[in-house]
Design an enzyme around this catalytic site. Structure first.
Site, PDB file in Angstrom:
ATOM      1  CB  THR A   1     -63.918 -20.799  38.573  1.00 14.97           C
ATOM      2  OG1 THR A   1     -63.371 -20.151  39.607  1.00 14.97           O
ATOM      3  CG2 THR A   1     -65.399 -21.119  39.005  1.00 14.97           C
ATOM      4  NE  ARG A   2     -64.373 -20.024  32.092  1.00 16.20           N
ATOM      5  CZ  ARG A   2     -64.472 -19.470  31.008  1.00 16.20           C
ATOM      6  NH1 ARG A   2     -64.279 -19.976  29.812  1.00 16.20           N
ATOM      7  NH2 ARG A   2     -64.765 -18.016  30.942  1.00 16.20           N
TER       8      ARG A   2
ATOM      9  CE  LYS B   1     -60.561 -16.707  24.316  1.00 13.46           C
ATOM     10  NZ  LYS B   1     -61.551 -16.153  25.190  1.00 13.46           N
ATOM     11  CG  ASP B   2     -61.719 -11.922  25.757  1.00 19.35           C
ATOM     12  OD1 ASP B   2     -62.561 -12.807  25.463  1.00 19.35           O
ATOM     13  OD2 ASP B   2     -60.626 -12.528  26.771  1.00 19.35           O
TER      14      ASP B   2
ATOM     15  NE  ARG C   1     -65.352 -19.602  18.787  1.00 24.02           N
ATOM     16  CZ  ARG C   1     -64.575 -20.565  19.032  1.00 24.02           C
ATOM     17  NH1 ARG C   1     -64.516 -21.667  18.381  1.00 24.02           N
ATOM     18  NH2 ARG C   1     -64.024 -20.680  20.105  1.00 24.02           N
ATOM     19  NE  ARG C   2     -64.334 -22.208  22.914  1.00 26.40           N
ATOM     20  CZ  ARG C   2     -63.854 -21.595  23.726  1.00 26.40           C
ATOM     21  NH1 ARG C   2     -64.484 -21.459  24.732  1.00 26.40           N
ATOM     22  NH2 ARG C   2     -62.485 -21.229  23.710  1.00 26.40           N
TER      23      ARG C   2
ATOM     24  CB  CYS D   1     -70.419 -11.790  23.472  1.00 26.43           C
ATOM     25  SG  CYS D   1     -68.678 -11.648  23.830  1.00 26.43           S
TER      26      CYS D   1
ATOM     27  NE  ARG E   1     -68.220 -15.691  32.026  1.00 28.67           N
ATOM     28  CZ  ARG E   1     -68.657 -14.450  32.335  1.00 28.67           C
ATOM     29  NH1 ARG E   1     -69.775 -13.978  32.449  1.00 28.67           N
ATOM     30  NH2 ARG E   1     -67.650 -13.896  32.767  1.00 28.67           N
TER      31      ARG E   1
END
Length: 358
Positions: free
Chosen positions: A138-139, A67-68, A115-116, A226, A133
């Site tokens: 971290t998230r 997806k990246d 998208r989300r 993106c 991010r």
């Protein structure tokens, strides 16, 4: 690092006696964590350094979260194998709430994806959507610190790293249509390295590859990046490939969606749907982008009419510096008097020409 170690271990199992080592690298996409990807250059930030390493002979192949990976592969490189997919759906993660429908008005939801964000703004306008991010740890730490009431992440990443218990609920495609390639790993090799392509060929999963090929072709046809809130998700059901897709504005106020079915062997054609393809999958008719002038904003608009699949004319708006401004429905722009045809005298510097086929 998990994905590189996973492919290393699989290759070691396939090729007895082979020494497979990892060249650890940090990409710009990993380093710049204080801004959304849409503001710093997009998906290419995750692969450029790895391609340089292959060009210089320091690496034979690169492993990516698909997806990246940009929808257009750079010249000299190819995606040679796509591995079997982990769960491709989005996951709702929260310490206090059981699901999106349980969140109170004003609750803060974190996501790194346009998208989300578009989906959430369209379906849950009462929520506050904030950028998120950082790496996975971290998230999750930011969530645990109370900076967010909930966050939306790819289920695949949580599952692969042994964090499945952090998932409150996995969202259905109807709730949150996944991104093209989500949950799959892609292996990139230099196009002139037939030996490297042969090494990784046994890792290719035909069903995943067909689904992802259709998703990426769909995204490519609509200029997916993106900067574009876009979802594309395909499955093979009863021998038929079923592709669902949507495109939207970041604020979620304008969103169109549709679906196509066809043979898995026609995956790429289902995604781009050229005119004249066999009728059983001719449920949409993409037209060549046409250019118009958005006089009020002094911006260039690139539009794409999407026929039966979307039953709408959608335009991509770009600023003078080529940065992406947003998506808008042609009919709404026309009603607002924001579209102007180019005149023979050259009053408008961008021509308007519809009905040109792909």
């Amino acid at each position: 690092m998990w994905q590189a170690e996973h492919i290393r271990d699989r290759l070691s199992g396939l090729w007895a006696g082979a020494e497979v080592s990892i060249l650890g690298m940090t990409t710009k996409g990993d380093q710049i964590l204080d801004r959304p990807l849409s503001q710093i250059g997009g998906k290419g930030l995750f692969i450029k350094e790895l391609e340089v390493a292959m060009q210089e002979g320091r690496a034979d192949l690169a492993v990516h979260s698909l997806k990246d990976v940009p929808m257009e592969m750079p010249e000299g490189f190819s995606l040679t194998a796509i591995t079997a997919r982990e769960n491709p759906r989005d996951a709702f993660v929260s310490n206090k709430h059981a699901g999106l429908d349980e969140l109170p008005a004003g609750a803060v939801v974190g996501t790194s994806s346009l998208r989300r964000e578009a989906i959430l703004r369209a379906k849950y306008p009462q929520l506050k959507i904030e950028p998120l991010r950082g790496n996975l740890d971290t998230r999750l730490r930011k969530l645990d610190e109370g900076q967010y009431d909930a966050i939306i992440l790819a289920a695949a990443g949580l599952i692969r790293l042994g964090l499945k218990d952090r998932i409150k609920v996995i969202l259905t495609p109807e709730q949150s249509l996944p991104a093209p390639g989500q949950g799959a790993l892609g292996i990139e090799v230099p196009s002139d390295r037939a030996d490297a392509a042969a090494w990784v060929a046994p890792l290719n999963d035909a069903e995943t590859a067909a689904c992802v090929t259709a998703e990426r072709a769909f995204s490519r046809a609509l200029g997916g990046s993106c900067q574009v809130p876009l979802g594309g998700y395909a499955i093979i059901e009863a021998g038929s490939l079923w592709l669902r897709g949507f495109v939207a504005t970041p604020d979620g106020k304008e969103m169109v969606s549709g679906e196509l079915r066809g043979q898995p062997s026609d995956a790429d054609a289902i995604g781009v749907h050229p005119q004249g393809h066999p009728r059983e999958i001719s449920k949409a008719d993409l037209t060549m982008p046409f250019n118009v002038r958005l006089s009020a904003l002094q911006s260039v608009v690139v539009g794409m009419a999407v026929g039966e699949m979307f039953d709408a004319e959608f335009v991509r708006v770009f600023n003078r510096d080529d940065s992406f401004s947003g998506w808008h429905l042609v009919d709404e722009c026309a009603q607002q008097g924001r579209l102007a045809r180019s005149s023979a005298s050259g009053d408008h510097d961008v021509a308007f020409g519809a009905n040109h086929r792909l």
